[in-house]
Design a protein around this motif. Structure first.
Motif, PDB file in Angstrom:
ATOM      1  N   MET A 162       0.463  -1.398  -0.090  1.00  0.00           N
ATOM      2  CA  MET A 162       0.229   0.266  -0.147  1.00  0.00           C
ATOM      3  C   MET A 162       0.317   1.295   0.181  1.00  0.00           C
ATOM      4  N   LYS A 163       0.155   2.268  -0.379  1.00  0.00           N
ATOM      5  CA  LYS A 163       1.274   3.939  -1.129  1.00  0.00           C
ATOM      6  C   LYS A 163       0.094   4.535  -0.778  1.00  0.00           C
ATOM      7  N   THR A 164       0.350   5.502   0.178  1.00  0.00           N
ATOM      8  CA  THR A 164      -0.667   7.074   0.190  1.00  0.00           C
ATOM      9  C   THR A 164       0.043   8.164  -0.163  1.00  0.00           C
ATOM     10  N   ALA A 165      -0.681   9.019  -0.510  1.00  0.00           N
ATOM     11  CA  ALA A 165       0.165  10.358  -0.778  1.00  0.00           C
ATOM     12  C   ALA A 165      -1.060  11.689  -0.153  1.00  0.00           C
ATOM     13  N   ASP A 166      -0.682  12.779   0.220  1.00  0.00           N
ATOM     14  CA  ASP A 166      -1.672  14.011   0.169  1.00  0.00           C
ATOM     15  C   ASP A 166      -1.353  14.703  -0.746  1.00  0.00           C
ATOM     16  N   LEU A 167      -2.058  15.699  -1.657  1.00  0.00           N
ATOM     17  CA  LEU A 167      -1.590  16.341  -2.839  1.00  0.00           C
ATOM     18  C   LEU A 167      -1.979  17.842  -2.104  1.00  0.00           C
ATOM     19  N   LEU A 168      -2.538  17.896  -1.400  1.00  0.00           N
ATOM     20  CA  LEU A 168      -2.715  19.426  -0.529  1.00  0.00           C
ATOM     21  C   LEU A 168      -1.627  19.542   1.153  1.00  0.00           C
ATOM     22  N   SER A 169      -0.462  18.627   0.941  1.00  0.00           N
ATOM     23  CA  SER A 169       0.433  18.419   2.226  1.00  0.00           C
ATOM     24  C   SER A 169       1.852  19.043   1.666  1.00  0.00           C
ATOM     25  N   ASN A 170       2.374  19.568   1.992  1.00  0.00           N
ATOM     26  CA  ASN A 170       3.969  19.799   1.638  1.00  0.00           C
ATOM     27  C   ASN A 170       3.853  20.806   0.290  1.00  0.00           C
ATOM     28  N   ILE A 171       3.172  21.845   0.131  1.00  0.00           N
ATOM     29  CA  ILE A 171       3.603  21.655  -1.279  1.00  0.00           C
ATOM     30  C   ILE A 171       4.105  22.958  -1.844  1.00  0.00           C
ATOM     31  N   GLU A 172       5.232  22.811  -2.095  1.00  0.00           N
ATOM     32  CA  GLU A 172       6.173  24.139  -2.661  1.00  0.00           C
ATOM     33  C   GLU A 172       5.868  24.549  -4.363  1.00  0.00           C
ATOM     34  N   TYR A 173       5.678  25.723  -4.370  1.00  0.00           N
ATOM     35  CA  TYR A 173       5.376  26.165  -5.202  1.00  0.00           C
ATOM     36  C   TYR A 173       7.007  26.602  -5.838  1.00  0.00           C
ATOM     37  N   ASN A 174       7.637  27.343  -7.649  1.00  0.00           N
ATOM     38  CA  ASN A 174       8.157  27.695  -7.765  1.00  0.00           C
ATOM     39  C   ASN A 174       7.500  28.913  -8.660  1.00  0.00           C
ATOM     40  N   GLU A 175       8.858  29.679  -7.836  1.00  0.00           N
ATOM     41  CA  GLU A 175       8.479  31.386  -8.333  1.00  0.00           C
ATOM     42  C   GLU A 175       8.683  31.264  -9.494  1.00  0.00           C
ATOM     43  N   LYS A 176       9.322  30.717 -11.090  1.00  0.00           N
ATOM     44  CA  LYS A 176       9.599  30.712 -12.223  1.00  0.00           C
ATOM     45  C   LYS A 176       8.935  29.848 -13.185  1.00  0.00           C
ATOM     46  N   ARG A 177       8.344  28.678 -13.031  1.00  0.00           N
ATOM     47  CA  ARG A 177       7.529  27.679 -12.948  1.00  0.00           C
ATOM     48  C   ARG A 177       6.633  26.782 -12.643  1.00  0.00           C
ATOM     49  N   PRO A 178       6.434  25.953 -12.856  1.00  0.00           N
ATOM     50  CA  PRO A 178       5.939  25.270 -12.740  1.00  0.00           C
ATOM     51  C   PRO A 178       5.822  24.389 -11.633  1.00  0.00           C
ATOM     52  N   ALA A 179       5.983  23.230 -10.131  1.00  0.00           N
ATOM     53  CA  ALA A 179       6.477  22.767  -9.718  1.00  0.00           C
ATOM     54  C   ALA A 179       6.008  21.296 -10.151  1.00  0.00           C
ATOM     55  N   ILE A 180       6.754  20.136  -9.617  1.00  0.00           N
ATOM     56  CA  ILE A 180       6.254  18.751 -10.911  1.00  0.00           C
ATOM     57  C   ILE A 180       6.787  18.209  -9.522  1.00  0.00           C
ATOM     58  N   GLN A 181       6.096  17.598  -8.629  1.00  0.00           N
ATOM     59  CA  GLN A 181       6.515  15.931  -7.569  1.00  0.00           C
ATOM     60  C   GLN A 181       5.599  14.763  -7.627  1.00  0.00           C
ATOM     61  N   VAL A 182       6.636  13.980  -7.837  1.00  0.00           N
ATOM     62  CA  VAL A 182       5.480  12.998  -8.310  1.00  0.00           C
ATOM     63  C   VAL A 182       5.047  12.060  -6.281  1.00  0.00           C
ATOM     64  N   MET A 183       3.674  12.205  -6.423  1.00  0.00           N
ATOM     65  CA  MET A 183       3.410  11.712  -5.653  1.00  0.00           C
ATOM     66  C   MET A 183       3.097  10.109  -4.796  1.00  0.00           C
ATOM     67  N   LEU A 184       2.599   9.320  -6.094  1.00  0.00           N
ATOM     68  CA  LEU A 184       2.568   8.204  -6.166  1.00  0.00           C
ATOM     69  C   LEU A 184       3.505   7.024  -7.478  1.00  0.00           C
ATOM     70  N   ASP A 185       4.376   6.494  -7.281  1.00  0.00           N
ATOM     71  CA  ASP A 185       3.916   5.389  -8.682  1.00  0.00           C
ATOM     72  C   ASP A 185       4.217   3.895  -8.487  1.00  0.00           C
ATOM     73  N   THR A 186       2.683   4.082  -9.213  1.00  0.00           N
ATOM     74  CA  THR A 186       2.447   2.132  -8.781  1.00  0.00           C
ATOM     75  C   THR A 186       2.565   1.556  -9.859  1.00  0.00           C
ATOM     76  N   ASP A 187       2.525  -0.021  -9.296  1.00  0.00           N
ATOM     77  CA  ASP A 187       2.445  -0.903 -11.108  1.00  0.00           C
ATOM     78  C   ASP A 187       1.278  -0.324 -12.040  1.00  0.00           C
ATOM     79  N   ALA A 188       0.351  -0.111 -12.222  1.00  0.00           N
ATOM     80  CA  ALA A 188      -0.585   1.106 -12.492  1.00  0.00           C
ATOM     81  C   ALA A 188      -0.650   2.431 -13.179  1.00  0.00           C
TER      82      ALA A 188
END
Length: 113
Positions: free
Chosen positions: A1-27
């Protein structure tokens, strides 16, 4: 099982959109994109189908030159190879669902340009 929270620990980048992989599963991969108002991801294509959800804020989502205004809760699904672009009309959190064979690095490269 894996869990993540899309609304926690958000970090913005001032110059461009900030990309973060929240879950990487078999699907697939779930990616959070944090946009400051006015930030864009220029027109690009994906090799596989995607689903985009607006978790917070609002996005102008262009598909083959036609603009769609997506607000919190909005969903859009695209087949692979469809040209699209994004512009944040307010500070926004976007969930991007990728095919397992797709790469988060590709998304990061789009955000850099």
């Amino acid at each position: 099982m894996k869990t993540a929270d899309l609304l926690s620990n958000i970090e913005y980048n001032e110059k461009r959109p900030a990309i973060q992989v929240m879950l990487d599963t078999d699907a697939g991969k779930e990616i959070r994109i944090a946009f400051k108002e006015g930030q864009v991801m220029k027109e690009h294509k994906t090799p596989f189908p995607i689903v985009v959800q607006i978790v917070e804020g609002s996005i102008d989502f262009g598909v083959e030159g036609q603009m769609h205004q997506l607000k919190k809760g909005g969903l859009i699904a695209l087949e692979g190879h469809v040209p699209h672009d994004l512009k944040a009309t307010s500070d926004s959190i976007v969930r991007l669902s990728l095919n397992k064979a797709d790469k988060a690095e590709r998304v990061e490269n789009v955000a850099r340009h």
